[in-house]
Scaffold this motif. Structure first.
Motif, PDB file in Angstrom:
ATOM      1  N   GLU A  20      -5.702 -11.941  18.313  1.00 38.39           N
ATOM      2  CA  GLU A  20      -6.149 -10.586  18.662  1.00 38.39           C
ATOM      3  C   GLU A  20      -6.323  -9.763  17.379  1.00 38.39           C
ATOM      4  O   GLU A  20      -6.044 -10.243  16.276  1.00 38.39           O
ATOM      5  CB  GLU A  20      -5.135  -9.934  19.597  1.00 38.39           C
ATOM      6  N   SER A  21      -6.789  -8.530  17.566  1.00 39.63           N
ATOM      7  CA  SER A  21      -7.016  -7.663  16.417  1.00 39.63           C
ATOM      8  C   SER A  21      -5.718  -7.466  15.625  1.00 39.63           C
ATOM      9  O   SER A  21      -4.659  -7.236  16.206  1.00 39.63           O
ATOM     10  CB  SER A  21      -7.537  -6.313  16.925  1.00 39.63           C
ATOM     11  N   GLY A  22      -5.807  -7.611  14.325  1.00 37.56           N
ATOM     12  CA  GLY A  22      -4.634  -7.405  13.474  1.00 37.56           C
ATOM     13  C   GLY A  22      -3.759  -8.635  13.326  1.00 37.56           C
ATOM     14  O   GLY A  22      -2.727  -8.603  12.648  1.00 37.56           O
ATOM     15  N   SER A  23      -4.173  -9.745  13.916  1.00 42.91           N
ATOM     16  CA  SER A  23      -3.319 -10.945  13.851  1.00 42.91           C
ATOM     17  C   SER A  23      -3.402 -11.638  12.497  1.00 42.91           C
ATOM     18  O   SER A  23      -2.586 -12.511  12.203  1.00 42.91           O
ATOM     19  CB  SER A  23      -3.705 -11.923  14.965  1.00 42.91           C
ATOM     20  N   GLY A  24      -4.409 -11.294  11.698  1.00 42.61           N
ATOM     21  CA  GLY A  24      -4.505 -11.886  10.361  1.00 42.61           C
ATOM     22  C   GLY A  24      -5.713 -12.789  10.172  1.00 42.61           C
ATOM     23  O   GLY A  24      -5.812 -13.494   9.163  1.00 42.61           O
ATOM     24  N   LYS A  25      -6.664 -12.743  11.109  1.00 44.22           N
ATOM     25  CA  LYS A  25      -7.824 -13.655  11.043  1.00 44.22           C
ATOM     26  C   LYS A  25      -8.652 -13.426   9.780  1.00 44.22           C
ATOM     27  O   LYS A  25      -9.013 -14.364   9.071  1.00 44.22           O
ATOM     28  CB  LYS A  25      -8.730 -13.476  12.293  1.00 44.22           C
ATOM     29  N   ALA A  41       0.671  -9.969   6.182  1.00 41.87           N
ATOM     30  CA  ALA A  41      -0.502 -10.266   7.010  1.00 41.87           C
ATOM     31  C   ALA A  41      -0.524 -11.735   7.438  1.00 41.87           C
ATOM     32  O   ALA A  41      -1.043 -12.070   8.500  1.00 41.87           O
ATOM     33  CB  ALA A  41      -1.784  -9.919   6.250  1.00 41.87           C
ATOM     34  N   SER A  60       0.860  -1.189   0.000  1.00 40.25           N
ATOM     35  CA  SER A  60       0.000   0.000   0.000  1.00 40.25           C
ATOM     36  C   SER A  60       0.900   1.243   0.000  1.00 40.25           C
ATOM     37  O   SER A  60       2.122   1.131  -0.105  1.00 40.25           O
ATOM     38  CB  SER A  60      -0.930  -0.015   1.218  1.00 40.25           C
ATOM     39  N   THR A 107      -7.801 -11.934   7.026  1.00 40.44           N
ATOM     40  CA  THR A 107      -7.014 -12.286   5.836  1.00 40.44           C
ATOM     41  C   THR A 107      -7.051 -13.795   5.625  1.00 40.44           C
ATOM     42  O   THR A 107      -7.230 -14.270   4.496  1.00 40.44           O
ATOM     43  CB  THR A 107      -5.560 -11.789   6.004  1.00 40.44           C
TER      44      THR A 107
HETATM   45  N1  ATP Z   1      -5.955  -4.717   2.029  1.00 37.82           N
HETATM   46  C1  ATP Z   1      -4.990  -4.488   2.924  1.00 37.82           C
HETATM   47  N2  ATP Z   1      -3.980  -3.662   2.631  1.00 37.82           N
HETATM   48  C2  ATP Z   1      -2.979  -3.434   3.514  1.00 37.82           C
HETATM   49  N3  ATP Z   1      -2.896  -4.010   4.741  1.00 37.82           N
HETATM   50  C3  ATP Z   1      -3.895  -4.840   5.088  1.00 37.82           C
HETATM   51  C4  ATP Z   1      -5.000  -5.135   4.223  1.00 37.82           C
HETATM   52  N4  ATP Z   1      -5.829  -5.992   4.835  1.00 37.82           N
HETATM   53  C5  ATP Z   1      -5.277  -6.233   6.047  1.00 37.82           C
HETATM   54  N5  ATP Z   1      -4.130  -5.547   6.201  1.00 37.82           N
HETATM   55  C6  ATP Z   1      -3.237  -5.590   7.364  1.00 37.82           C
HETATM   56  O1  ATP Z   1      -2.944  -6.955   7.649  1.00 37.82           O
HETATM   57  C7  ATP Z   1      -2.944  -7.178   9.043  1.00 37.82           C
HETATM   58  C8  ATP Z   1      -3.951  -8.291   9.376  1.00 37.82           C
HETATM   59  O2  ATP Z   1      -5.260  -7.780   9.142  1.00 37.82           O
HETATM   60  P1  ATP Z   1      -6.573  -8.636   9.396  1.00 37.82           P
HETATM   61  O3  ATP Z   1      -7.736  -7.776   9.008  1.00 37.82           O
HETATM   62  O4  ATP Z   1      -6.423  -9.939   8.723  1.00 37.82           O
HETATM   63  O5  ATP Z   1      -6.507  -8.846  10.979  1.00 37.82           O
HETATM   64  P2  ATP Z   1      -7.656  -9.384  11.969  1.00 37.82           P
HETATM   65  O6  ATP Z   1      -6.994 -10.357  12.880  1.00 37.82           O
HETATM   66  O7  ATP Z   1      -8.819  -9.863  11.192  1.00 37.82           O
HETATM   67  O8  ATP Z   1      -8.035  -8.077  12.752  1.00 37.82           O
HETATM   68  P3  ATP Z   1      -9.485  -7.662  13.374  1.00 37.82           P
HETATM   69  O9  ATP Z   1      -9.805  -8.697  14.417  1.00 37.82           O
HETATM   70  O10 ATP Z   1      -9.226  -6.306  13.962  1.00 37.82           O
HETATM   71  O11 ATP Z   1     -10.466  -7.643  12.235  1.00 37.82           O
HETATM   72  C9  ATP Z   1      -3.263  -5.860   9.718  1.00 37.82           C
HETATM   73  O12 ATP Z   1      -2.075  -5.256  10.106  1.00 37.82           O
HETATM   74  C10 ATP Z   1      -3.938  -5.060   8.612  1.00 37.82           C
HETATM   75  O13 ATP Z   1      -3.719  -3.693   8.767  1.00 37.82           O
END
Ligand code: ATP
Length: 344
Positions: A47-52, A26, A16, A54
């Protein structure tokens, strides 16, 4: 035998910023297999941001892997033909966190169920589609005559979430990926919906991936727990091993962070019990310390200490009632009843 989805050493890297110069990994070297001969429930906890999210999108085929491969029935997803992709779309269903977002407010609630049934050729007419929808609604504890014909805003959050589960079910999937399916419903409904997912696995042989930030509900329903942090698998193993014999310091930290109904009693670590049964849990921890069948048994027995400590959490145990809406007053009333039973 259900279908198999397998992630093999997958990396997902996002680019990005200006010229795509900001890179974010991710998911890193992630491997996971679900389905197959003995379909079970796999919880992905992080936890938040761990990649779930994705990972969810990757397994649903919405997110390509930067490296590594996702296989569907031993075939690389990237090599599936359009017809095979269509078969995958029916066979692997998703349930999302916010059941309101999925509905179009202008359509009646059965609309998102009728359309895919027709698209996938599972119903030849609207009448047949409605019949299948009615069956699926009954499976998830909804009364079709009170549900069909309504608009999304006329139903509770729990009812909307059950419609989404009914939608998934009506398509006769062999795998369901549930992304935080209970994080927006109250404590009582949380148990009902988790129990429903658990039954779908046990009674219909559907393999489930339960994505959550909540280790306690993961432990209640899943056979396997995968702990995700910073896009990497910290630990994966049987639910009993991960909770009772965590190997990774991060998993231990997560477990220690789980609040106990009694702040003076730790949740589960420290007494050295290795029995695999949950007898090392203090009574007060029942609501969070037991797996699904145990929760039901213990709660039907209305164990008094549980209800004395935290009525709100205790209400999560009332599995045998299909409560549509549970108000705080109702939870208090149940707790008071339980206390009376305890006093007697
Ligand atoms: N399209 C994208 N472009 C850039 N970075 C991304 C994108 N999608 C996710 N990320 C980054 O990848 C990492 C994992 O994001 P992800 O949404 O998978 O986490 P999560 O565990 O689902 O978080 P949450 O529980 O807060 O939804 C984060 O740091 C996020 O900022």
């Amino acid at each position: 035998m259900t279908s198999t989805i397998e992630a093999r050493n997958v990396d997902v890297v996002f680019s990005s910023g200006l010229g795509g110069r900001v890179r974010k990994t991710a998911l890193q070297d992630l491997s996971l297999t679900v389905g197959g001969e003995s379909p079970s429930i796999t919880a992905v906890v992080g936890e938040s941001g761990s990649g779930k999210t994705t990972l969810t999108r990757l397994l649903l085929g919405f997110q390509p892997a930067t490296s590594g491969e996702v296989m569907y029935n031993c075939r690389a997803m990237s090599s599936l033909s359009p017809n095979e992709v269509k078969a995958f779309r029916r066979d692997v269903q998703a349930i999302f966190q916010d059941p309101f977002e999925v509905f179009n407010p202008f359509y009646r609630v059965e609309h998102p169920l009728v359309t895919p049934l027709r698209t996938f050729g599972l119903a030849q007419s609207k009448a047949e589609a409605i019949h299948l929808i009615e069956q699926a609604m009954e499976t998830v504890g909804l009364r079709p005559q009170e549900t069909i014909g309504k608009h999304p805003h006329q139903l509770s959050g729990g009812q909307r979430q059950r419609i989404m589960i009914a939608r998934a079910l009506a398509l006769r999937p062999s795998v369901i990926i549930a992304d935080e399916p209970v994080s927006m419903v109250d404590a009582s409904l949380r148990s009902t919906i988790l129990e429903l997912l658990w039954k779908l696995n046990r009674e219909q042989g559907i393999a489930l991936i339960y994505v959550t930030h909540d280790l306690t509900t993961a432990y209640q329903v899943a056979e396997t727990i995968l702990v995700l942090y910073g896009g990497q698998v910290m630990e994966i193993g049987s639910a009993e091993d991960v909770i009772h014999r965590p190997r990774h310091p991060y998993t231990r930290a997560l477990i220690e962070a789980v609040p106990s109904p009694d702040p003076d009693i730790p949740w589960n670590l420290g007494d050295g019990s290795d029995t695999g049964e949950v007898s090392n849990m203090p009574d007060q921890g029942c609501a969070f310390a037991t797996r699904c069948p145990h929760v039901m048994e213990k709660c039907r027995a209305q164990r008094p200490p549980l209800f004395d400590t935290d009525p709100l959490r205790a209400s999560a145990c009332w599995m045998d009632e299909r409560t549509e809406t549970t108000t705080a007053a109702e939870i208090q009333r149940r707790a008071a009843t339980a206390r009376t039973v305890a006093a007697e």
